[in-house]
Design an enzyme around this catalytic site. Structure first.
Site, mmCIF file in Angstrom:
data_model
loop_
_atom_site.group_PDB
_atom_site.id
_atom_site.type_symbol
_atom_site.label_atom_id
_atom_site.label_comp_id
_atom_site.label_asym_id
_atom_site.label_seq_id
_atom_site.Cartn_x
_atom_site.Cartn_y
_atom_site.Cartn_z
ATOM 1 N N ARG A 43 0.822 -1.214 0.000
ATOM 2 C CA ARG A 43 0.000 0.000 0.000
ATOM 3 C C ARG A 43 0.855 1.263 0.000
ATOM 4 O O ARG A 43 0.326 2.369 -0.107
ATOM 5 C CB ARG A 43 -0.925 -0.006 1.217
ATOM 6 N N LYS A 153 2.803 -17.057 9.698
ATOM 7 C CA LYS A 153 2.184 -17.037 11.014
ATOM 8 C C LYS A 153 2.001 -15.581 11.468
ATOM 9 O O LYS A 153 2.678 -14.697 10.938
ATOM 10 C CB LYS A 153 3.034 -17.821 12.022
ATOM 11 N N GLU A 221 16.815 -16.719 23.353
ATOM 12 C CA GLU A 221 17.159 -15.578 22.515
ATOM 13 C C GLU A 221 17.869 -14.527 23.352
ATOM 14 O O GLU A 221 17.492 -14.283 24.500
ATOM 15 C CB GLU A 221 15.895 -14.969 21.899
ATOM 16 N N HIS A 245 6.645 -22.470 17.010
ATOM 17 C CA HIS A 245 7.990 -23.013 16.770
ATOM 18 C C HIS A 245 8.306 -24.208 17.676
ATOM 19 O O HIS A 245 8.697 -25.273 17.208
ATOM 20 C CB HIS A 245 9.052 -21.937 16.981
#
Length: 487
Positions: A43, A153, A221, A245
């Site tokens: 857009r 997802k 992480e 995951h």
């Protein structure tokens, strides 16, 4: 791989620049690949040149020669601007013009890298356009062109919304044409889990409650949520990581051998695992939220855009229990968190101790558990710990490791998105999530999503999570096994 037009919705977003353009480049420049035709849809007030410049920058950042990147982008990429994702007239004008110009047969991939709020309108508009072409029938007709729908997802935000999304999808596209992407399934080491289990009788014969005490699946992480609080706050780690995951890794670890090594066989066995998995109870979950630490003065609640009273979890540990002959009584512990000490993804299979302690020095010494660690990233490979006798008199025992690292033998391997995009183009759905699979994964966590009775424990930045998780996670911390004499 048939020649086709790859229509990328959300072409102006970060996913396209960081992952999809490099993956498309590698897939379409392989020997024997058809000439690339990619239509980016967005857009934003972009044109062909702006899209091509963005792709060139992304490719150069991945060490592609700039002249090669420019030649590919100018040949492959065109832009179609839309005012809304359910008004796709400009998209099909560009697509049909390219098909006429390049003599293409009408095969199309529609890749939705869009916010979930745009799924319904986009899928409906695509389905209405494809129905007259006869590409979305249940039966395969080799004489007609094909159309495939790829969905990033999240597949809903709970069971009800996942069911509603599947109803919309299946109203316009049969399941055989739908490719729900979970990029973890594209990792070579995740796929190798199937080979590791089913090609090696030694491991498969021990892969059950008889020999396995528990299984731990960890994705830690080091990054935080600064700069993306608008997305993450209110979503949380249960939805962002655990439900998709880690649950995918769980189902691959726990599944039975498939009758056939194809999409139907593998996905059927994964669905059976999820159907056999009990719905998680609140007592089987520990949630956490990172606070400040010595190297990180800003905690989660200090980030711009995060409400001071936010209960959004940045850490989650969950115990899954499978009611099956193979796994009854064996807990599967899934844990993931942000701002942790180390970045890694691994599956640890903890085997039972020997039933009798034979080798001791003075005093008691419990026999060690053998642990098989399947490392998915980084340093992909596996490590099996076992005990050996320490040289000298007596029966001193030392723990050692047997290791294998893919990099040492095979060098670098394809990025996950490269693998998945190639499979989409070839019509192989093996590494993609089935609609029923997505729904069952949400069902497993239905009682703990947005549960106000679950406490969210603070944990110091760069630690392995809140202390409350220690009781649920009974194994040793994720650290390299020492070589010192143990007993």
């Amino acid at each position: 791989m048939d020649p086709h037009v790859f229509v990328l919705f959300g072409a102006t977003g970060d996913l396209a620049a960081v992952k999809l353009f490099p993956a498309l480049y590698r897939v379409t420049t392989r020997e024997g690949a058809p000439e690339p035709t990619v239509v980016g849809v967005g857009r934003s007030d972009w044109d062909d040149a702006r899209l091509q410049d963005t792709a060139v920058d992304a490719l150069v950042a991945k060490d592609v020669d700039e002249s090669d990147a420019r030649a590919w982008a100018e040949k492959a990429l065109r832009f179609a601007r839309v005012s809304a994702y359910d008004e796709l007239g400009p998209v099909f004008e560009v697509v049909e013009a390219l098909e006429d110009e390049r003599g293409l047969d009408g095969n199309r991939v529609y890749y939705l890298a869009l916010p979930p709020s745009a799924f319904e309108g986009t899928i409906t508009a695509l389905g209405e356009r494809e129905k007259p072409r006869g590409t979305t029938t249940e039966d395969v007709d080799e004489s007609k062109p094909w159309a495939r729908l790829v969905i990033e997802k999240p597949f809903g935000h709970d069971l009800e919304s996942a069911q509603e999304l599947n109803e919309i999808v299946h109203e316009h596209f049969p399941e055989r044409l739908v490719y729900r992407i979970d990029h973890y399934l594209g990792k070579e080491t995740v796929q190798n889990l199937l080979v590791f289990r089913f090609a090696n009788a030694f491991f498969e014969s021990a892969w059950s409650r008889r020999d396995v005490e528990r299984v731990e699946i960890t994705v830690s992480e080091t990054n935080d949520t600064a700069g993306r609080a608008g997305y993450f706050d209110g979503v949380g780690t249960l939805r962002d990581m655990i439900q998709n995951h880690l649950t995918q890794l769980f189902s691959l670890t726990a599944m039975e051998p498939p009758a056939r090594l194809d999409a139907e066989g593998i996905r059927r066995e994964k669905i059976k695992v999820l159907r056999s998995t009990r719905t998680v109870k609140p007592s089987e979950v520990v949630l956490g939220q990172y606070a400040s630490g010595p190297d990180d003065p800003e905690g989660y609640l200090d980030h711009e855009g995060v409400d001071a009273s936010s209960r959004t979890e940045t850490f989650a540990a969950v115990e899954l229990n499978v009611d099956s002959w193979r796994w009854q009584g064996v807990p599967f512990i899934l844990r993931t968190g942000k701002r942790m000490p180390q970045r890694l993804s691994e599956i640890a299979v903890v085997f039972r101790r020997p039933p009798v302690t034979l080798f001791q020095n003075e005093g008691d010494c419990d026999p060690a558990r053998n642990v098989l660690r399947l490392r998915l990233q980084p340093d992909e490979g596996f490590r099996l710990s076992f005990d050996v006798k320490t040289p000298g008199s007596g029966f001193g025992v030392t723990t050692r490791d047997l290791e294998f690292r893919y990099q040492d033998t095979f060098g670098a391997f394809p990025d996950a998105y490269e693998t998945l995009l190639r499979d989409v183009a070839e019509g192989d759905a093996t590494l993609f999530v089935h609609g029923e699979e997505a729904e069952e994964a949400w069902r497993v966590y239905a009682d703990v999503l947005d549960n106000p009775d679950l406490e969210v424990h603070p944990y110091e930045s760069r630690t392995w999570g809140p202390e409350a998780a220690a009781e649920l996670i009974q194994a040793a911390p994720i650290e390299e096994v020492g070589d010192e004499e143990r007993c």
